[in-house]
Design an enzyme around this catalytic site. Structure first.
Site, short mmCIF file in Angstrom:
data_model
loop_
_atom_site.label_atom_id
_atom_site.label_comp_id
_atom_site.label_asym_id
_atom_site.label_seq_id
_atom_site.Cartn_x
_atom_site.Cartn_y
_atom_site.Cartn_z
N THR A 1 0.84 -1.20 0.00
CA THR A 1 0.00 0.00 0.00
C THR A 1 0.88 1.25 0.00
OG1 THR A 1 -0.14 0.16 2.42
CG2 THR A 1 -1.78 -1.20 1.32
N GLY B 1 0.91 -1.03 11.25
CA GLY B 1 0.48 -0.66 12.59
C GLY B 1 -1.02 -0.73 12.74
N GLY C 1 -3.26 1.50 12.32
CA GLY C 1 -3.98 2.12 11.21
C GLY C 1 -4.14 1.18 10.03
N ILE D 1 -4.16 -2.14 10.21
CA ILE D 1 -5.13 -3.16 10.63
C ILE D 1 -6.54 -2.62 10.47
CG2 ILE D 1 -5.96 -4.56 12.56
CD1 ILE D 1 -3.07 -4.48 13.65
N LEU E 1 -13.13 -6.80 26.10
CA LEU E 1 -12.87 -8.07 25.42
C LEU E 1 -13.36 -7.95 23.98
CD1 LEU E 1 -14.12 -10.54 28.19
CD2 LEU E 1 -11.73 -10.06 27.60
N LEU F 1 -19.67 -6.42 23.61
CA LEU F 1 -19.74 -5.19 24.40
C LEU F 1 -18.48 -4.36 24.17
CD1 LEU F 1 -20.94 -6.82 27.75
CD2 LEU F 1 -22.38 -5.49 26.17
N GLU G 1 -7.12 6.56 13.27
CA GLU G 1 -7.64 7.28 12.11
C GLU G 1 -8.65 8.32 12.58
OE1 GLU G 1 -6.31 6.52 9.02
OE2 GLU G 1 -5.04 5.35 10.38
#
Length: 296
Positions: A37, A63, A65, A67, A212, A217, A268
């Protein structure tokens, strides 16, 4: 064996350890495609290409971002056609990978991303079109992660956010907002807002320690006081009780503000005056280690 696609942040394209790890996977007879990228939108295009390559796993190499960009792209595919997400942590903070106990050694991380156990995990959706896999942060913490110089991050890694934060304590400014969710209502001035699917942000700070990634949640954590430092910051990150730290665990939240506020979604930025944030249970499959502490 099914094919795997590695989407690699362009900053790491010349990394010799990545090249060696990729070679080792291919030497095992496994098919590993690599795409680089260079600008925003590349990851989405490569994820769409994955369908034509018969890919079962897409690895985000970069990093938090990177992901986020890959996970967001996966959500644009029909649920029954989504490849599994693998993670090769190559960023400054690597908060999500670290929180999951994904190895930071490139060889070990790539082996896990290719062969590891696939687990269904939640994603958080913001205003119906944006996502975060780890955390949304607002307030002072957002400004610090946005403003920390690249050279400082390169030299010191995750601790650079903390150091830059100490340098900017004179610029503390709270965001006025209203937040409500199931059985939760709050309004006031928030200095730090953390909304966690994962536990940590800002280079290893446990902002949402009870979160988690597979419980349907998210954890909300607010820091409301201005007379904080360093005691209240210590309270925030060490889990001690303090009247200026407010916690809630909810499946969704609505946040409204009289002025624009900015949230960092896995780093982001997204600005606005209204945010609807909800957890999408078991939205994607992710290859994780057996000792992942973010699984309930």
């Amino acid at each position: 064996m099914p094919h795997t696609l590695l989407i690699l942040n362009g900053k790491e394209s010349g990394n010799p350890e990545v090249r060696e790890a990729v070679k080792n996977v291919r030497d095992e007879g496994l098919t590993l495609h690599v795409r680089i990228t260079w600008e925003h939108g590349d990851a989405k295009r490569y994820v769409e290409e994955a369908a034509t390559l018969a890919v079962s796993t897409v690895i985000a190499g970069g990093g938090d971002g990177t992901i986020n960009e890959v996970a967001t792209a996966l959500m644009s595919l029909p649920a029954d056609k989504r490849p599994c997400l693998g993670i090769l942590p190559l960023g400054t903070a690597n908060d999500f990978a670290t929180g999951c106990n994904i190895p930071l050694q490139i060889e070990n991380a790539l082996q896990l991303a290719v062969k590891g156990r696939a687990v269904a995990i939640d994603l958080a959706q913001v205003n119906g079109e944006h996502y975060f896999i780890n955390m949304a942060t607002g307030g002072f913490g957002t400004r610090i992660t946005t403003e920390t110089p690249d050279k400082l991050k390169a030299a010191l890694g995750g601790v650079s956010y903390f150091i830059h934060g100490l340098m900017r304590l004179d610029a503390l400014k709270a965001d006025s907002c209203k937040i409500h969710g199931p059985d939760f209502h709050w309004s006031g001035d928030a200095l730090v807002i953390g909304i966690g699917n994962g536990k940590q942000a800002g280079g290893g700070q446990l902002l949402c320690p009870d979160a988690l990634i597979n419980d349907g949640l998210m954890q909300l954590r607010l820091l409301t006081a201005k007379e904080l430092l360093p005691a209240v910051l210590s309270t925030l990150f060490n889990g001690e009780k303090n009247k200026n730290v407010i916690d809630a665990t909810v499946p969704w939240l609505d946040i409204t503000a009289p002025n624009d506020i900015t949230f960092n979604l896995d780093g982001e930025p997204l600005s606005g005056r209204h945010f609807h944030i909800e957890i999408l249970p078991h939205a994607i499959q992710c290859r994780l280690p057996p000792n992942c502490p973010l699984l309930g």
